[in-house]
Design an enzyme around this catalytic site. Structure first.
Site, mmCIF file in Angstrom:
data_model
loop_
_atom_site.group_PDB
_atom_site.id
_atom_site.type_symbol
_atom_site.label_atom_id
_atom_site.label_comp_id
_atom_site.label_asym_id
_atom_site.label_seq_id
_atom_site.Cartn_x
_atom_site.Cartn_y
_atom_site.Cartn_z
ATOM 1 C CE1 TYR A 134 30.634 18.914 41.972
ATOM 2 C CE2 TYR A 134 32.202 17.458 41.058
ATOM 3 C CZ TYR A 134 31.705 17.977 42.011
ATOM 4 O OH TYR A 134 31.921 17.718 43.222
ATOM 5 C CD GLU A 222 30.848 20.242 45.384
ATOM 6 O OE1 GLU A 222 30.651 19.202 45.215
ATOM 7 O OE2 GLU A 222 29.914 21.268 46.236
#
Length: 505
Positions: A134, A222
């Site tokens: 991530y 993101e």
């Protein structure tokens, strides 16, 4: 402003960020054409991904827009992300998935039960993933610096990771003057356990990602998952980009990517008139000027037993047309059962607001209670305008009066009973813990003072005995200091400990 995954990848790719390749499709036929071309280019695995402004698509389920029932495909619920191996039936499979997805709604953990209509698909190349990570970049307002967050737990909700295993999130703060430094990129790589070719690939990736973040004036970038392939390369398999609305004037190409079908229609309409509007789930609509007053007004509505249906700030210099537009937007919400208009006339005059309200109510069908409280510049004139009009609404002179009228309206419409103690709480909150001056009786000390005043009056030195007497009722402030808790001797001892003989004042 939010954009779709395929648009985000297109933007990031322009700045050298390695991304999963793919093609967008708006019809089943376009999906088949995209799949055919990708197979011709050597693809061995295809991913059909629904494009909506929400996460959790892989676990989300496609629902028929008419029946609201889950759509079945090959005996199972059709998901928002579908893996399609390349074989003899690939094109037919892609067509069937696209036909059952486009025009129906995808329900995910982020969309809620109402879901979002899928109007486009991304046909993406499969990736041989060794491990998922991530990564995100956003502004940390507490430090006034950009922050890069990365985690070894990719492909899952980062909120869950932050709550259960926060030690698995590595953070790096970037000074806006210096920019991302090489040692910071290496530190992030080491924090993720990436070394060798994988570490170098990550450093290249995060450097390009930060460059893109700054160049497009993003509010957040993101990448989840950020994939490490079996060849040791890092690339973005999925990405989400949110843009700063205030900077869109610098990016006409990005502004053109806006998909209004993914936004609330009322918010879109409000944006056309430069209104600060956010739709909520309540039953009491409110129109206010100033964000602070708007927040306080929503608190008043909550304490009165209602639920705010929206945040609506018409701004400090609202014109008649803007106020009328705000009223029309608010009244277009079918959930609104009562309207509270709370305007303080500082920059904008109250009489202009009153004319705007009347103009809006003459053009919009209104069959619910409308409570108007105007105060400030030309407030008296505004109240006269409202009272002399032929329209039916309630005019409140004070915030206290407005709160009481909201309570009455909520009870009258049967949206929820408001107890007397709740109404009392409204009034206390409205006064913001200030002292209230109210006519009242006299305590013993006041009676003694009155006797002294009477003696003075006999001598001709007292005040006019026709003045009304007041007592002050203190509204308790839970954060106020209790001076009774202080020990004078203890304080003096502390001072003696701090001061020395050399201290000079």
């Amino acid at each position: 402003m939010n954009i779709h995954e395929h648009q985000a990848k297109e933007l990031l790719g322009k700045y050298g960020v390695p991304v999963q390749t793919g093609r967008v499709a708006f019809t089943p036929e376009q999906a088949v054409e995209a799949a055919h071309n990708m197979i011709q280019e050597g693809a061995t695995l295809l991913i059909v991904k629904s494009q909506i402004h929400a996460g959790g698509r892989g676990k989300g389920v496609i629902h028929d827009v008419q029946t609201n029932q889950p759509v079945q495909f090959e005996g199972k619920d059709l998901r928002g992300v579908k893996v399609v191996p390349v074989d003899g039936n690939t094109l037919d499979t892609v067509y069937q998935i696209a036909r059952n997805t486009l025009g129906n709604k995808l329900v995910t953990i982020q969309t809620g039960a109402e879901g979002k209509i899928v109007n486009r698909l991304l046909i993406a190349n499969g990736v041989d993933i060794d491990k998922e990570f991530y990564c995100s970049i956003l502004l940390d307002r507490g430090t006034s610096m950009n922050i890069i967050m990365a985690s070894t737990e990719g492909g899952v909700e980062i909120e869950k990771v932050a709550e259960e295993t926060p030690e698995k999130i590595v953070r790096e703060y970037v000074d806006p003057g210096a920019g991302l430094q090489g040692f910071q990129a290496r530190r992030l790589a080491f924090g993720l356990g990436l070394t060798g070719k994988a570490g170098k690939s990550f450093i290249t990736f995060i450097t390009a990602l930060y460059k893109a973040y700054l160049a497009i004036d993003a509010a957040m970038v993101e990448v989840n998952p950020m994939a490490l392939t079996i060849d040791g390369d890092i690339l973005a398999v999925d990405s989400k980009v949110s843009l700063d609305d205030n900077a869109l004037y610098r990016h006409a190409d990005i502004a053109a990517m806006r998909d209004e079908s993914e936004e609330d229609p009322l918010e879109v309409e409000a944006g056309k008139h430069d209104l600060n509007y956010i739709k909520l789930d309540g039953n009491v609509g409110c129109m206010v000027n100033g964000a602070g007053l708007a927040m306080a007004t929503m608190d008043i509505i909550k304490l009165a037993g209602g639920e705010p249906a929206n945040f609506l700030d018409v701004g400090g210099g609202a014109s008649v047309e803007r106020v009328a537009a705000a009223f029309r937007v608010m009244m277009s919400d079918p959930n609104v059962k009562v309207v509270l208009i709370n305007i303080f006339g500082g920059i904008v005059r109250c009489d202009r607001v009153a004319n705007g309200i009347i103009q809006a109510m003459e053009t919009v069908k209104v069959n619910i209670p409308v409570i108007v409280r105007l105060d400030g510049t030309n407030a008296e004139e505004a109240r006269d305008i409202l009272l002399k009009s032929s329209l039916d609404f309630s005019v409140a002179a004070t915030l206290k009066d407005a709160a009481e009228k909201v309570t009455e309206a909520i009870n009258a419409m049967g949206a929820g009973s408001v107890k007397e103690e709740s109404a009392a709480a409204v009034l206390n909150a409205a006064m913001a813990s200030a002292s209230l001056a109210i006519p009242g009786g006299k305590d013993e000390e006041e009676e003694d003072d009155d006797e002294e005043d009477a003696d003075l009056d006999e001598k001709g030195e007292g005040e006019d005995d026709e003045e009304e007497e007041f007592e002050f009722e203190e509204v308790e402030d839970p954060e106020a200091l209790d001076l009774r808790e202080f020990d004078e001797e203890e304080i003096n001892d502390d001072i003696d400990d701090v001061l020395t003989d050399d201290d000079d004042f």
